[in-house]
Structures are given as C-alpha cells and as structure tokens.
Write a protein that holds these residues in place. Structure first.
Motif, mmCIF file in Angstrom:
data_model
loop_
_atom_site.group_PDB
_atom_site.id
_atom_site.type_symbol
_atom_site.label_atom_id
_atom_site.label_comp_id
_atom_site.label_asym_id
_atom_site.label_seq_id
_atom_site.Cartn_x
_atom_site.Cartn_y
_atom_site.Cartn_z
ATOM 1 N N GLU A 135 -6.036 -14.456 17.586
ATOM 2 C CA GLU A 135 -5.871 -13.460 16.529
ATOM 3 C C GLU A 135 -4.463 -13.403 15.933
ATOM 4 O O GLU A 135 -4.217 -12.623 15.012
ATOM 5 N N TRP A 187 -4.593 -17.627 13.218
ATOM 6 C CA TRP A 187 -5.440 -16.728 12.434
ATOM 7 C C TRP A 187 -5.072 -16.709 10.950
ATOM 8 O O TRP A 187 -3.908 -16.597 10.590
ATOM 9 N N ASN A 193 -7.050 -15.382 6.942
ATOM 10 C CA ASN A 193 -8.188 -14.647 6.393
ATOM 11 C C ASN A 193 -9.351 -15.547 6.041
ATOM 12 O O ASN A 193 -10.384 -15.091 5.563
ATOM 13 N N ARG A 208 -15.580 -8.273 18.926
ATOM 14 C CA ARG A 208 -14.819 -7.772 17.791
ATOM 15 C C ARG A 208 -14.255 -8.954 16.968
ATOM 16 O O ARG A 208 -14.375 -8.995 15.741
ATOM 17 N N ILE A 209 -13.688 -9.920 17.658
ATOM 18 C CA ILE A 209 -13.113 -11.073 16.948
ATOM 19 C C ILE A 209 -14.224 -11.911 16.309
ATOM 20 O O ILE A 209 -14.077 -12.432 15.208
ATOM 21 N N THR A 241 -16.985 -10.947 14.945
ATOM 22 C CA THR A 241 -17.388 -10.378 13.655
ATOM 23 C C THR A 241 -16.367 -10.708 12.572
ATOM 24 O O THR A 241 -16.726 -11.096 11.461
ATOM 25 N N LYS A 242 -15.101 -10.554 12.926
ATOM 26 C CA LYS A 242 -14.040 -10.792 11.936
ATOM 27 C C LYS A 242 -13.973 -12.253 11.492
ATOM 28 O O LYS A 242 -13.906 -12.557 10.306
ATOM 29 N N LEU A 243 -13.985 -13.137 12.471
ATOM 30 C CA LEU A 243 -13.834 -14.564 12.150
ATOM 31 C C LEU A 243 -15.043 -15.061 11.352
ATOM 32 O O LEU A 243 -14.907 -15.772 10.355
ATOM 33 N N ASN A 265 -17.034 -13.374 9.421
ATOM 34 C CA ASN A 265 -16.963 -12.855 8.052
ATOM 35 C C ASN A 265 -15.959 -13.621 7.206
ATOM 36 O O ASN A 265 -16.242 -13.967 6.059
ATOM 37 N N ASN A 266 -14.786 -13.858 7.767
ATOM 38 C CA ASN A 266 -13.754 -14.571 7.012
ATOM 39 C C ASN A 266 -14.240 -15.941 6.554
ATOM 40 O O ASN A 266 -14.016 -16.342 5.407
ATOM 41 N N LYS A 307 -17.129 -15.657 3.917
ATOM 42 C CA LYS A 307 -16.591 -15.138 2.658
ATOM 43 C C LYS A 307 -15.827 -16.217 1.895
ATOM 44 O O LYS A 307 -15.994 -16.401 0.693
#
Ligand code: 6A9
Length: 768
Positions: free
Chosen positions: A648, A654, A656, A713-714, A716-718, A720-721, A724
């Motif tokens: 992260e 990391w 976006n 948690r990570i 979901t973020k990764l 999505n990035n 997207k």
C-alpha cells in the motif's frame, strides 16, 4: 535410452533438441470437435481473414484503402494489423470462438464492420458468410470513396487449386471456385450492396508466398481513366509470363471501389449440400447473426455475471470487447520453429507442427507465447473448456523428448515476417514461467466436474507430459543448493546492460543480481515450482497415480521456514533473489585515449563497487511479492503482514492505477537497460501480475488468519483501481494496452493488447 545412445552414436545428443516427446499426440485425443472449430478468424495478424485449421489452408482476407491517402510505398493499404496504420480503433466486439464474430474498425472516420457467421454442417466445417460494411461516421474529403479488396489464396499449390468465376460481359469477378484435399469442391460468391456507383476490378495471379500478397497487388495496380476520372484498378488475369509460359493461379482478388456506404458480402459454400438449405445471405444472415449475438450475451452473463454485479451497459460492453478480441485473436499456425542446444553448432528446425493459440497482441506479437498463454487460459477455460483443452493439447504436443517447450512459437511465413532474426532461435536450456499450472489449477477449482466427465482421457494422456515438464524445470533450472532455482539464459559476459536481462522469467529487464553466476537463486522460480508441485499432486490424486513425490516436493517448497532462510532478507524485511550483486552500476559513454578519432560508441556499464554475494533486496517489486502472489506465505506470518503494509505504500508500488512493477525506491527504477533499451518491467503497471495480486488478496481475506480484514480492504481498493483505469484508458484510446504508466495510468507498449490485459474481465467478475 535408445540403442543409438548406448552405442554412443554421435548424433544422439544433437538430435534430442528437436525430437518430439512421443509420437502419440494430444491433439488427436482432445475432445474438441474439429468440425465446429474448423473455420475461424484464425489469422491473428490480420484485420480480417478466415482460414481453416489445416497445415496448408485455403486462406481469405481483407484489404482496404482510401484512394486519396494511398501512397506509392504501400502505406495507406490496410492488411496486416500494424500500429503504423494508426487506426482510430479495431477489435472484435463480440466473438464466441466458434460460430460468429463482429468486429468494429474505425479508419479515417469510416466505421468498417466485419462480421462472419458459420453454418457448421457435414464434415470439415460447413459454410460461412462474411460481411464487410463501410459507413462514414463523418464525411471528409479524404474518405469519400473506399476500396475494399477481398482475396482468396492457397498456401500450397500441390494441395489444391482456385479459379476465378468471371462475368465476362460485365468484366467483374463474381466468385471463386476451387478444390483442396480437405475441403473438396467449394466456391465463394461476392455480392456488392451499394446505392451509388461501384467500380469493380479483379486480379488472378500467382503470388510467390503468403508474405507478399500486398506487394503482389501493388505490382499489378494500374490507373484507368473512365469519363475523365482516374481510378486505381486491377488488370484481371495476370498469368502469362514474358517467355510465353502461363502460371497456375494461387491468388485471386476482387476490388470494389465505391462511395460510402457500401457493403461486400462473401459467401463460402462447400459442395452442393448448402444449396438445399436457405442461403446464409442478406436478411437471413442478419437474423442468424442476431441470434448468435443474443446467445453470446446470455452466455457472457451466465459466465461472468457482470450485469448481476451491477455493471452498466457501457461497462459490460467494454468487458465483452476485451474478452472478444482475446478469443477472436486465436490463431492457427503451422510450421517449424528454429531451436538450438549446446550440441548443435547452428540452429536446427523443430519438427513441423501446428499451434492453436491465442496471441498477446494482433498487431505486434501475433504468435504464441508460452507464459502468456497460461493467463489467456483462465479466461478461455471460463468460456469454453473444450477450446482451452485443445489449446493446451497443442502446446504440450510441442514438447521435446527432454521435456522442454519453447517459449515463443514462430510458425509459418507470416509469423516469421514479424520477428527480427535475433529473436527467432529458441534455446533448450531456457524456460518461461509454467503458467499452464495456473490454468490447470483454475480449471480444477472452477470446472472440475466438466473436466472429469469430458476430458479425463485427455488428462491421462497429458499427465506424462506434465510430469516431464515438471522434471525438466526441476532438473535444468535448479540452483546450487537444495530448494533453490535459477533462471538460465542470463548473459554474464556483457558489459552493455545495466542489469543483464532475464527474458526467461517473463519479466525481461526486472533487476536481478547485477553479476549473473551459478550461485544465484531466484525467488519467483522457486514459487512457480511450489505451485507446479501442488497442481501435480492434485492431478496425480485425481488420476489415481502416486501423489507421494509431488506432495513431498510441495511440503518441502512451501515450508515457510525454509523459504525464509533462502529468500527472506532480514535486513530489509522483504523476499528477494540472492546472488553476486552491487547497486553501484551506471551506463557511461566509453572515454577514448586518443581524441583525434571521433568514434560514436554505445554506452557501457561501469561497476563502481565490488559486487558481493547477498540478497538483491534493494529492489522491491513484483519478484519480491511472489511467495504472496502464489499464496505460499503463511496466513499468520509476519511476512504476510509486512507484504500487506508494503503493497500500500505509494513510495513503493502503490498507484491509483494498479501496482507498479518496481518500487520508486529501487536504484534501477525506470532506468534504461542499454542506451537503446528503455525500461519495461522497471516501473510500468502490468495486468497479469496485478491479477495475481488481487487473487492473492482475496485468498488471504478468506483463509483464517490475523490479516484477513486488511487483505480484504486492500483487495477492494486495488481491484477498483485496476478496473477503473483499464476502462478509462479504453474509453480514451479505444484500446487495451500492454502495460500502463505508473504516474498517469496511460496505456503503453503495444496495442491492442488483449492478451493478459483482458484479465480485467475476471477482475470485474471476481473469478480467481
Ligand atoms: C520482440 C519485436 C516488430 C514481452 O507478451 C509477449 C511477451 C511476454 O511474454 C513477456 O513477458 N512480451 C514480455 O516481457 C512481448 C515480447 C515480444 C518479443 C519480440 C520483437 C517485434 O518487432
């Protein structure tokens, strides 16, 4: 050992490199119904072309140009996919790998839709119809008029013949008739639909080979003046030579020049069987195509469930296009690769063989790549297990008696034409990550019952080849001490490279020990072997074979204590390679003693500090993640906690847009490897390893342990990035790309690249 070997026959070692593993081939037992997959858009390198899965096929293909922009040097004529054409867009938007495909091409503000529908019946594939429709999106002076060329050619004249069907009163080519050994008699009919004026001409000639079709057409182009308007036309029959001899035609082209909109319909029919049925033409074609489209939409939703997950129409269409261009890029290649071993002075030809495989990129690398194909297999197996098992069969039939499979398959004239000579020869000491184990693992967890009911016999035949493959890796790629592995093929002699490449690892210029030696150990390869042993144990179990050896190997390699002794750097708290290394290297222009002669010389590497045997732990990146990526790290370990923290950090990997390949803190981050070799795996974001990261995060969020919540948690973020960014870049450029920039997320490298980048579909669908 053969008798020859026992007698010390001199040729024994020389011939091993190009001796097949065995004569009984998997392709023969693969359940794939040859008839269903006989015809296809199997010319990966073409904007559009149909061929059969035969060694020497009847081939058909499309070319086009705008007379206003055609150049004498041939540029402006579209044929093989190339980035030089700078097309606004192209790619299959729907393609099921079997019955139909629809592709959208935008060139000069003209939308060219190429579609085909197969009517599978009888034997050898049945019939098909294709439509090429060109419509202006915006009329400009340059795109008023388009010329569409459609050709038929045969690769091997001894295998058949083709002849024109000419309407002599109108002087137009109505069609082509012919015969090949496999197809029997067939004909193709052309039908032009246009409301404006149409100019048609044709060419019947003999082309030297499939690599020179465009040149042959250019050679025959002439200008004709009709009512004071100049037109580029083809001369009709061009078979007579100056010496009075006549050639046998192997290349027949029809050219249609018309104002937009215009449509060209091509109908291929075998024999007369088809004439008893409704012809696949006009409105009926549209209806059949629509039915296939609907069927595709339903199957896509059943397979990936994107609508159910809440994706909107644009997003679902994006996923459909990513997937379709991957499956639509599947090609059928035939020829012999060029290989080498220490026992051969020169490269020698591999045996002639077919390859059925998807490709990373239709424009830039339209051929098979071993480790890419394992990733493609995840998507393809989700869609059509029969198809994927056939692809696997083809690849494993390319195994030699040593258990080696070449990394890159360059088969046939067209494939060869795209590769610089220095990259052609494949060396039998060189590996590539055994990602087919990933595919098999995926199949075992998602398609197990289908595999067991439909492909058990094939699996039994495949198993000895997998054993040999495993053995080949385990023996030829092993390191000096037990439990270590080393990628071969690094160049320890060169002083040109900042850090000698490791092409075999798939991660090309990703930094390793600065000074390649036999003491090196590569953590990623050890992890691939861990995965391989686990999948082998599972397969052995399914097939009722002894699992003992593979289980033992897996237990040994997955033991974190042992792994950490060999690969965990206690000073930096990261997983790392080990070897003779220094960070103090630089590329410099050599200084000359004499100033009189101005020699321009390439930069060379200067080593400013003595290298030492140690962990290569100052470069954090994809390689450091491997024990995590392949789910080997214990869920309750400090190592997992540390990796999750490191992932992260923006100063490391990391962004976006996904995880960059190499940390910003690495001394080699975004550095050229030679003056002419820009950074590749030294910072850019690559989808294949990001997919593995996301999959691993999901895994650790599900298995019992103290870091489940963190991993989730990570995850979901990764995820999505990544989705997207690939989506956004596609919206912006109309393409998927080979990799993405770590500062802006922009698409980089070759495009369209719907090889592993299309794994975005599995990210959306959350299938790992
Ligand atoms: C170069 C130049 C017209 C490089 O996707 C295929 C491979 C990957 O397997 C590998 O991991 N790509 C990656 O590092 C592309 C390789 C292209 C090599 C041939 C020839 C063509 O010039």
């Amino acid at each position: 050992l053969t008798i020859a070997a026992c007698l010390g026959y001199k040729g024994y070692n020389e011939t091993r490199v190009n001796t097949p593993f065995s004569n009984s081939k998997l392709v023969e037992v693969s359940r794939l119904d040859k008839n269903d997959y006989y015809w296809g858009s199997y010319r990966s390198n073409m904007y559009f072309g149909m061929k059969t899965r035969e060694p020497y096929s009847l081939v058909t293909g499309l070319m086009w140009y705008f007379s206003r922009t055609l150049q004498a040097d041939g540029s402006g004529m579209r044929h093989w996919c190339t980035q030089n054409d700078r097309l606004e867009k192209y790619g299959w938007t729907k393609h099921d790998g079997k019955n139909f495909g629809i592709q959208e091409i935008i060139d000069n503000n003209v939308l060219i839709t190429t579609s085909f529908v197969k009517d599978i019946h009888g034997s050898n594939g049945g019939d098909w119809t294709a439509k090429i429709n060109a419509t202006a999106i915006k009329s400009t002076s340059r795109n008023k008029e388009i010329s569409l060329l459609f050709y038929t050619a045969i690769e091997d004249k001894t295998n058949g013949n083709i002849n024109p069907i000419v309407d002599h009163s109108a002087e137009i080519l109505k069609g082509v008739e012919g015969q090949t050994k496999d197809l029997g008699y067939f004909d193709l009919n052309f039908n032009v639909i246009s409301s404006g004026e149409v100019d048609q001409s044709y060419l019947v000639t003999a082309a030297p080979n499939l690599g020179l079709l465009k040149e042959t057409i250019f050679h025959h182009f002439k200008i004709s003046k009709k009512a004071n308007v100049e037109k580029i036309v083809l001369p009709g029959e061009a078979l007579r030579l100056n010496n009075g001899k006549t050639l046998v035609p192997n290349f027949i082209v029809t050219q249609v020049t018309a104002e937009l909109p215009v449509e060209l319909e091509i109908r291929f029919e075998r024999n007369s069987i088809a004439s008893q049925k409704e012809k696949l033409t006009g409105k009926y074609y549209d209806t059949v195509l629509k039915n296939y489209e609907n069927h595709f939409d339903t199957k896509f939703e059943d397979t990936f469930k994107l609508k159910t997950k809440g994706y909107n129409k644009t997003e679902v269409n994006f996923a459909k296009a990513a997937f379709s261009n991957m499956i639509g890029s599947i090609g059928y290649f035939y020829g012999s690769a060029q290989v080498k071993s220490v026992y051969t002075d020169l490269p020698v030809p591999y045996w002639k063989a077919p390859l059925f495989s998807a490709v990373p990129s239709r424009s830039f690398f339209p051929r098979g790549f071993l480790w890419d194909e394992g990733f493609h297999g995840l998507l393809l197996a989700s869609w059509d297990l029969d198809l994927e098992m056939d692809i696997i069969s083809h690849w494993f039939d390319l195994m030699n008696v040593e258990g080696w499979i070449p990394r890159e398959m360059i088969l046939g004239e067209e494939a060869l034409a795209k590769v610089p000579q220095e990259f052609v020869t494949q060396v039998n000491t060189n590996a590539n990550p055994p990602t087919f184990f990933l595919t098999l693992q995926y199949i075992l967890s998602h398609k197990r019952s289908e595999l067991m009911t439909k492909h058990l016999h094939l699996l039994e035949k495949l198993y000895p080849r997998l054993q040999a493959w495993f053995e080949w890796f385990n023996s030829t790629q092993k390191g000096e001490i037990s439990g270590t592995y080393r990628w071969r093929g690094r160049n320890g002699e060169t002083n040109r490279e900042l850090n000698p490449k490791t092409l075999t690892s798939g991660l090309d210029d990703y930094p390793r020990a600065s000074h390649p030696t036999v003491h090196e150990r590569h953590v990623d390869l050890r992890c691939w072997m861990t995965l391989a042993s686990s999948v082998m144990a599972n397969l052995a179990d399914i097939l009722g074979k002894s699992t003992h050896k593979y289980e033992n190997t897996f237990d040994y390699l997955s033991d974190n204590k042992h792994l950490n002794e060999l690969h965990w750097s206690p000073t930096m708290s990261v997983y790392a390679d080990y070897g003779l290394h220094t960070d103090k290297v630089r590329l410099e222009r050599p200084k000359h003693a004499s100033r009189q002669v101005q020699v321009s010389q390439d930069k060379v590497r200067v080593v400013l500090a003595e290298p030492e045997e140690k962990f290569v732990d100052t470069s954090f990146g994809y390689v450091s993640l491997f024990p995590f990526l392949l789910k080997i790290v214990d869920p309750d370990s400090y190592q997992l906690q540390k990796i999750l923290q490191d992932i992260e950090k923006p100063e490391l990997l990391w962004t976006n847009y996904g995880l960059r390949s190499l940390a910003r803190s690495s001394p080699i981050y975004m550095k050229h490897n030679t003056e002419h070799d820009p950074p590749y795996w030294r910072g850019a974001i690559w989808m294949n390893l990001n997919y593995l990261t996301v999959a691993a995060l999901q895994h650790y969020s599900k298995v019992e342990g103290p870091y489940q919540v963190e991993a989730g948690r990570i995850y979901t973020k990764l995820r999505n990035n990544l989705i997207k960014n690939v989506f956004y870049q596609q919206k912006k450029t109309n393409y998927l790309w080979e990799n993405y920039g770590d500062k802006l997320g922009e698409g980089k490298g070759s495009h369209p690249f719907t090889g592993w980048t299309s794994l975005v579909v599995l990210l959306m669908s959350e299938q790992y």
